[in-house]
Scaffold this motif. Structure first.
Motif, PDB file in Angstrom:
ATOM      1  N   LYS A   1      -2.388 -10.704  -0.137  1.00  0.00           N
ATOM      2  CA  LYS A   1      -3.711 -10.220   0.269  1.00  0.00           C
ATOM      3  C   LYS A   1      -3.998  -8.880  -0.395  1.00  0.00           C
ATOM      4  O   LYS A   1      -5.078  -8.652  -0.946  1.00  0.00           O
ATOM      5  CB  LYS A   1      -3.738 -10.110   1.795  1.00  0.00           C
ATOM      6  N   LEU A   2      -3.012  -7.991  -0.375  1.00  0.00           N
ATOM      7  CA  LEU A   2      -3.233  -6.641  -0.902  1.00  0.00           C
ATOM      8  C   LEU A   2      -3.423  -6.600  -2.415  1.00  0.00           C
ATOM      9  O   LEU A   2      -3.960  -5.625  -2.948  1.00  0.00           O
ATOM     10  CB  LEU A   2      -2.064  -5.730  -0.492  1.00  0.00           C
ATOM     11  N   MET A   3      -3.021  -7.652  -3.097  1.00  0.00           N
ATOM     12  CA  MET A   3      -3.272  -7.682  -4.547  1.00  0.00           C
ATOM     13  C   MET A   3      -4.763  -7.467  -4.836  1.00  0.00           C
ATOM     14  O   MET A   3      -5.126  -6.817  -5.816  1.00  0.00           O
ATOM     15  CB  MET A   3      -2.801  -9.023  -5.153  1.00  0.00           C
ATOM     16  N   GLY A   4      -5.613  -7.983  -3.963  1.00  0.00           N
ATOM     17  CA  GLY A   4      -7.060  -7.838  -4.150  1.00  0.00           C
ATOM     18  C   GLY A   4      -7.498  -6.374  -4.076  1.00  0.00           C
ATOM     19  O   GLY A   4      -8.305  -5.908  -4.895  1.00  0.00           O
ATOM     20  N   ASP A   5      -6.930  -5.625  -3.123  1.00  0.00           N
ATOM     21  CA  ASP A   5      -7.269  -4.199  -3.002  1.00  0.00           C
ATOM     22  C   ASP A   5      -6.826  -3.448  -4.254  1.00  0.00           C
ATOM     23  O   ASP A   5      -7.515  -2.555  -4.740  1.00  0.00           O
ATOM     24  CB  ASP A   5      -6.544  -3.568  -1.800  1.00  0.00           C
TER      25      ASP A   5
ATOM     26  N   ARG B   1       0.841  -1.221   0.000  1.00  0.00           N
ATOM     27  CA  ARG B   1       0.000   0.000   0.000  1.00  0.00           C
ATOM     28  C   ARG B   1       0.867   1.258   0.000  1.00  0.00           C
ATOM     29  O   ARG B   1       0.706   2.161  -0.813  1.00  0.00           O
ATOM     30  CB  ARG B   1      -0.886  -0.046   1.247  1.00  0.00           C
ATOM     31  N   GLU B   2       1.839   1.276   0.918  1.00  0.00           N
ATOM     32  CA  GLU B   2       2.705   2.470   1.000  1.00  0.00           C
ATOM     33  C   GLU B   2       3.514   2.635  -0.275  1.00  0.00           C
ATOM     34  O   GLU B   2       3.724   3.755  -0.757  1.00  0.00           O
ATOM     35  CB  GLU B   2       3.673   2.343   2.189  1.00  0.00           C
ATOM     36  N   SER B   3       3.988   1.522  -0.829  1.00  0.00           N
ATOM     37  CA  SER B   3       4.803   1.600  -2.047  1.00  0.00           C
ATOM     38  C   SER B   3       3.986   2.174  -3.194  1.00  0.00           C
ATOM     39  O   SER B   3       4.460   3.020  -3.960  1.00  0.00           O
ATOM     40  CB  SER B   3       5.319   0.214  -2.436  1.00  0.00           C
ATOM     41  N   LEU B   4       2.743   1.709  -3.294  1.00  0.00           N
ATOM     42  CA  LEU B   4       1.879   2.219  -4.363  1.00  0.00           C
ATOM     43  C   LEU B   4       1.569   3.704  -4.143  1.00  0.00           C
ATOM     44  O   LEU B   4       1.606   4.500  -5.095  1.00  0.00           O
ATOM     45  CB  LEU B   4       0.581   1.407  -4.415  1.00  0.00           C
ATOM     46  N   ASP B   5       1.325   4.090  -2.907  1.00  0.00           N
ATOM     47  CA  ASP B   5       1.024   5.504  -2.636  1.00  0.00           C
ATOM     48  C   ASP B   5       2.199   6.395  -3.024  1.00  0.00           C
ATOM     49  O   ASP B   5       2.013   7.520  -3.487  1.00  0.00           O
ATOM     50  CB  ASP B   5       0.640   5.698  -1.161  1.00  0.00           C
ATOM     51  N   THR B   6       3.411   5.885  -2.827  1.00  0.00           N
ATOM     52  CA  THR B   6       4.587   6.644  -3.280  1.00  0.00           C
ATOM     53  C   THR B   6       4.495   6.901  -4.777  1.00  0.00           C
ATOM     54  O   THR B   6       4.789   7.997  -5.260  1.00  0.00           O
ATOM     55  CB  THR B   6       5.879   5.839  -2.977  1.00  0.00           C
ATOM     56  N   TRP B   7       4.054   5.898  -5.536  1.00  0.00           N
ATOM     57  CA  TRP B   7       3.970   6.057  -7.002  1.00  0.00           C
ATOM     58  C   TRP B   7       2.865   7.041  -7.385  1.00  0.00           C
ATOM     59  O   TRP B   7       3.063   7.884  -8.257  1.00  0.00           O
ATOM     60  CB  TRP B   7       3.799   4.702  -7.683  1.00  0.00           C
ATOM     61  N   TYR B   8       1.715   6.932  -6.710  1.00  0.00           N
ATOM     62  CA  TYR B   8       0.665   7.935  -6.978  1.00  0.00           C
ATOM     63  C   TYR B   8       1.246   9.342  -6.741  1.00  0.00           C
ATOM     64  O   TYR B   8       1.016  10.260  -7.518  1.00  0.00           O
ATOM     65  CB  TYR B   8      -0.524   7.745  -6.028  1.00  0.00           C
ATOM     66  N   GLY B   9       1.996   9.464  -5.664  1.00  0.00           N
ATOM     67  CA  GLY B   9       2.563  10.776  -5.309  1.00  0.00           C
ATOM     68  C   GLY B   9       3.542  11.294  -6.347  1.00  0.00           C
ATOM     69  O   GLY B   9       3.585  12.481  -6.645  1.00  0.00           O
ATOM     70  N   LYS B  10       4.339  10.379  -6.910  1.00  0.00           N
ATOM     71  CA  LYS B  10       5.324  10.808  -7.916  1.00  0.00           C
ATOM     72  C   LYS B  10       4.637  11.344  -9.165  1.00  0.00           C
ATOM     73  O   LYS B  10       5.121  12.258  -9.819  1.00  0.00           O
ATOM     74  CB  LYS B  10       6.181   9.616  -8.367  1.00  0.00           C
ATOM     75  N   ALA B  11       3.498  10.705  -9.535  1.00  0.00           N
ATOM     76  CA  ALA B  11       2.885  10.995 -10.837  1.00  0.00           C
ATOM     77  C   ALA B  11       1.832  12.101 -10.777  1.00  0.00           C
ATOM     78  O   ALA B  11       1.678  12.864 -11.740  1.00  0.00           O
ATOM     79  CB  ALA B  11       2.246   9.725 -11.392  1.00  0.00           C
TER      80      ALA B  11
END
Ligand SMILES: NC(=O)NCCC(=O)O
Ligand SMILES: [Zn+2]
Ligand SMILES: [Zn+2]
Length: 469
Positions: free
Chosen positions: A138-142, A105-115
């Motif tokens: 588990k988080l793959m589902g989210d 989740r945190e890793s993905l949020d970093t990417w949203y933030g970059k873009a």
């Protein structure tokens, strides 16, 4: 409401070319019209005489600001998407990165933030799962629920992104459950590390040894293994940056047996070679560092180029993406001056994909329709964005490129727009060229002039692959 009418062009789709006018209202295509249809009013008329009117390109494989080898790939989302726009690409799918021990989740949020707020054109994400465990599975589902429906795993780079066979199997089982797609970096990284260590111990430290220690056989072997794991898991699999005849043969066989096995290749594997580029002469042969990428460039004495072009024609290779992962020669590629293992892996090319693949049309390797299919329509379908993207049809986003087959350009670092101090395609002469690029109805490039704005590009949540439903 703003209406734009594109007149006198030849609209090219994945099924062929036809003279049509295109009517755009705000961000969407609303109609394809017989040429010269009377009674249409528009605020702006774009004369497309002499051009192909094609859906905006979709580059399904980019790495903006990727942390790799102690540095970051040199294009930001701002510079990289602007360069994409110049080259007729109106959507990128970038790889968000999770590594072992870090939260997805945190890793993905970093990417949203970059873009966010940075992009010239639209963008979506795949997720790299570098640490397959209960939490990430588990988080793959989210992620699927929020439009990130494909996940990259690595059979290479032990200690960085690598997953072992058990982890791969578990992630594939989870993908099968979710209807998601696993993208695979198929090289046997354990064996490669042994070969690389042995080469370094012999003092073979020049860039060409990056390629020599990553033999095509080990891409073929990993491709075979990943297919078997996918079949056991009941999951589809998509091979990224496929570079060799050996790997292609595995894909061809699996597809002939009716399995959901797909693959992309990249322009570097269609045009560049181990000997001429990775082994480029120069001080210490180090110019070759410009061409260090994984999978590596292949030998010109074998048949990789020929086979990959054939694979594109026959649809065994479904997509051309760039694996755009630029590093400057100075200070970045130079990190590996004494040891090829320390050269950051990657080649930049997001700006040139449409042009480079179009050369296949010029030489007769591909049809016009196949150019559009491999560069726009199939990426949209494969990655759950069709028919919003990848086609010019009523209701689709008005991502439209006017491509002039009479244009002539020469690729050079002096004129490109990527944040790189060299071009892997320096001096390549290109027949054809982008004239005008529209992203969701807004002209972002016209006759070499950038008219777009940072932040125009939006995140595209993706559905499940059309190939699997
Ligand atoms: N391809 C490459 O050399 N660098 C980017 C990372 C990857 O796609 O494996
Ligand atoms: Zn990869
Ligand atoms: Zn990549």
């Amino acid at each position: 409401m703003t209406r734009t009418l594109i007149t006198n062009g030849t609209v090219v789709s994945a099924t062929g070319a036809i003279a049509h006018d295109v009517l755009v209202e705000d961000e969407k295509v609303v109609a394809l019209l017989a040429p010269g249809t009377q009674g249409i009013t528009a605020d702006t008329t774009v004369d497309a005489t002499g051009t192909y009117v094609v859906p905006g390109g979709i580059d399904a494989h980019t790495h903006m600001e990727l942390p790799f080898g102690g540095t970051f790939s040199s294009d930001t989302f701002e510079t990289g998407t602007r360069a994409a726009a110049y080259g007729g690409t109106t959507t990128i799918i970038d790889f968000a990165v999770q590594t072992a021990g870090n939260d997805v989740r945190e890793s993905l949020d970093t990417w949203y933030g970059k873009a966010e707020g940075e992009c010239a054109v639209d963008y979506a994400f795949h997720m790299i799962i570098g640490g397959v465990d209960d939490a990430s599975l588990k988080l793959m589902g989210d992620l699927v629920a929020e439009g990130i429906t494909s996940f990259k795993l690595f059979m290479a780079y032990p200690g960085v992104f690598y997953s072992d066979d058990g982890q791969i199997l578990r992630a594939m089982q989870r993908a099968a459950e979710l209807g998601a797609l696993i993208s695979m970096h198929a090289e046997n990284g354990i064996a490669i590390d042994v070969l690389a260590e042995q080469a370094a111990a012999r003092g073979e430290t020049a860039p060409i040894h990056h390629g020599i220690t990553r033999p095509a056989r080990l891409e073929g072997e990993a491709t075979h293994r990943a297919i078997q794991l996918a079949l056991v898991a009941g999951a589809p699999v998509y091979f990224v940056h496929l570079s060799s005849s050996e790997a292609l043969a595995e894909v061809v066989r699996a597809r002939a047996e009716g399995h959901n096995v797909f693959a992309e290749t990249c322009p570097q594997y269609l045009y560049l070679t181990l000997e001429d580029h990775l082994g480029a002469p120069g001080e210490d042969g180090f110019e070759g560092a410009k061409y260090v990428c994984s999978s590596p460039l292949r030998s010109k004495h074998e048949h990789h180029h020929r086979d990959l072009w054939r694979g594109l024609r026959t649809n065994d290779l479904a997509i051309v993406a760039t694996d755009h992962c630029p590093f400057c020669f100075k200070d970045q590629k130079e990190l590996g001056r004494d040891d090829f293992r320390l050269i950051p892996n990657g080649i930049g090319g997001v700006e040139h994909r449409m042009d480079l693949v179009y050369q296949g049309v010029v030489t007769g390797e591909l049809s016009l329709a196949r150019w559009v299919e491999t560069c726009a329509t199939t990426p949209a379908r494969m990655f759950g964005m069709y028919p919003k993207k990848g086609v010019i049809a009523p209701g689709s986003d008005a991502d439209i490129v006017l491509y002039d087959p009479q244009a002539r350009t020469t690729i050079s670092a002096a004129t490109h727009h990527m944040a790189m101090d060299y071009s892997a395609y320096e001096g390549f002469e290109i027949a054809g060229g982008v004239r005008t690029v529209m992203s969701r109805g807004t002209v972002v490039v016209d006759r070499g002039q950038y008219l777009g704005t940072k932040g125009h590009g939006r995140f595209v949540p993706r559905g499940l692959s059309s190939y699997l439903r």
